[in-house]
Enzyme design. Structure first.
Site, short mmCIF file in Angstrom:
data_model
loop_
_atom_site.label_atom_id
_atom_site.label_comp_id
_atom_site.label_asym_id
_atom_site.label_seq_id
_atom_site.Cartn_x
_atom_site.Cartn_y
_atom_site.Cartn_z
CG ASN A 16 51.04 -9.48 -19.39
OD1 ASN A 16 51.60 -8.46 -19.80
ND2 ASN A 16 51.45 -10.70 -19.73
CG HIS B 283 51.78 -13.77 -23.62
ND1 HIS B 283 53.09 -13.48 -23.29
CD2 HIS B 283 51.81 -14.92 -24.31
CE1 HIS B 283 53.88 -14.43 -23.76
NE2 HIS B 283 53.12 -15.32 -24.39
CB SER C 94 45.82 -14.15 -24.29
OG SER C 94 45.87 -15.19 -25.24
CG ASP D 93 53.47 -15.04 -20.14
OD1 ASP D 93 53.23 -13.86 -19.82
OD2 ASP D 93 54.52 -15.39 -20.69
C1 GAR Z 1 53.57 -6.66 -27.19
O1 GAR Z 1 53.49 -7.50 -28.31
C2 GAR Z 1 53.13 -7.40 -25.94
O2 GAR Z 1 52.07 -8.29 -26.17
C3 GAR Z 1 54.41 -8.13 -25.59
O3 GAR Z 1 55.42 -7.19 -25.81
C4 GAR Z 1 55.02 -6.32 -26.88
C5 GAR Z 1 55.19 -4.89 -26.43
O4 GAR Z 1 54.98 -3.98 -27.47
N1 GAR Z 1 54.38 -8.60 -24.24
C6 GAR Z 1 54.91 -9.76 -23.84
O5 GAR Z 1 55.51 -10.51 -24.58
C7 GAR Z 1 54.70 -10.07 -22.37
N2 GAR Z 1 55.02 -11.45 -22.08
P1 GAR Z 1 54.65 -2.47 -27.16
O6 GAR Z 1 55.69 -1.96 -26.17
O7 GAR Z 1 54.80 -1.77 -28.48
O8 GAR Z 1 53.26 -2.39 -26.62
#
Ligand code: GAR
Length: 223
Positions: free
Chosen positions: A111, A113, A140, A149
């Site tokens: 994942n 985060h 991360s 997480d």
């Molecule tokens: C990203 O910033 C990712 O790190 C976050 O969601 C966004 C997705 O953007 N993920 C989390 O918060 C997971 N806990 P994307 O769909 O444009 O890649």
């Protein structure tokens, strides 16, 4: 995993900018793998169109169609299993996964985060970093365990928070300058067996890591 091309399955819920980073890195050879399948739990996820434009099979598995988290996750395991992925990549997949799902892909479930874990698990990480007056913020990449997480962090990179940042500007810089670089880098290393998790230990190029890797460790292609 080191010789043949790897197989990836990517799970999304939204815009798919991390997915797009994988599409580009698999195309230009920085990541020696094919994306076998993109799954979204939302039919309206913009990332689905990015996958389709790249000729990648997509599947929508809506959590709303399942009475329990367990039933939803069992359907996802059934959809992913036949593709025999080397890695399953959560890329903005905004559902909490059950122990059954995590166990099915243990050790090959990653994942990203948007925070410097263990700071700010959960949502609204950019706003929280600003509210706390943090000078540094980042993202991360971690192995997924049953703790939200909370799995071992493999690579973490940071940037300086600007005085005039708001949550949107900060999120955009973390995405462009950090997320889209560090996630494909970790996948490239794991597929090449350079980065491994063995007996509860993170190992990078034969040595045990006491701390997550950082931006300084990125290969030139990912800087
Ligand atoms: C990203 O910033 C990712 O790190 C976050 O969601 C966004 C997705 O953007 N993920 C989390 O918060 C997971 N806990 P994307 O769909 O444009 O890649």
């Amino acid at each position: 995993m080191s010789d043949a091309r790897g197989r990836l399955v990517v799970l999304i819920s939204g815009r798919g900018r991390n997915l797009q980073a994988f599409i580009e890195a698999t195309r230009d050879g920085r990541v020696r793998a094919d994306i076998a399948l993109v799954i979204s739990n939302r039919a309206d996820a913009a990332g689905l169109a990015l996958a389709q434009a790249a000729g990648i099979p997509t599947q929508v598995i809506s959590h709303r169609d399942y009475p329990t988290r367990e039933a939803f996750d069992a359907q996802m395991v059934a959809a992913i299993g036949p593709h025999q992925p080397d890695l399953v990549l959560l890329a903005g997949f905004m559902r909490i996964l059950t122990a059954g799902f995590i166990r099915a892909f243990e050790g090959r479930l990653l994942n990203i985060h948007p925070s410097l874990l263990p700071r700010y698990p959960g949502l609204d990480t950019h706003a929280k970093a600003l509210a706390n007056g943090d000078a540094e913020h980042g993202a991360s990449v971690h192995l997924v365990t049953e703790e939200l997480d909370g799995g071992p962090v493999l690579l973490q990179a940071s940037l300086s928070v600007h005085a005039d940042d708001d949550a949107q500007t900060l999120a955009a810089r973390v995405m462009d300058e950090i997320e889209t670089r560090i996630y494909p880098q970790v996948v490239a290393w794991m597929l090449g067996d350079e980065l491994r998790f063995v007996d509860g230990q993170r190992r990078f190029r034969g040595r045990s890591l006491q701390q997550p890797l950082t931006a300084r460790d990125l290969d030139p292609d990912f800087r």
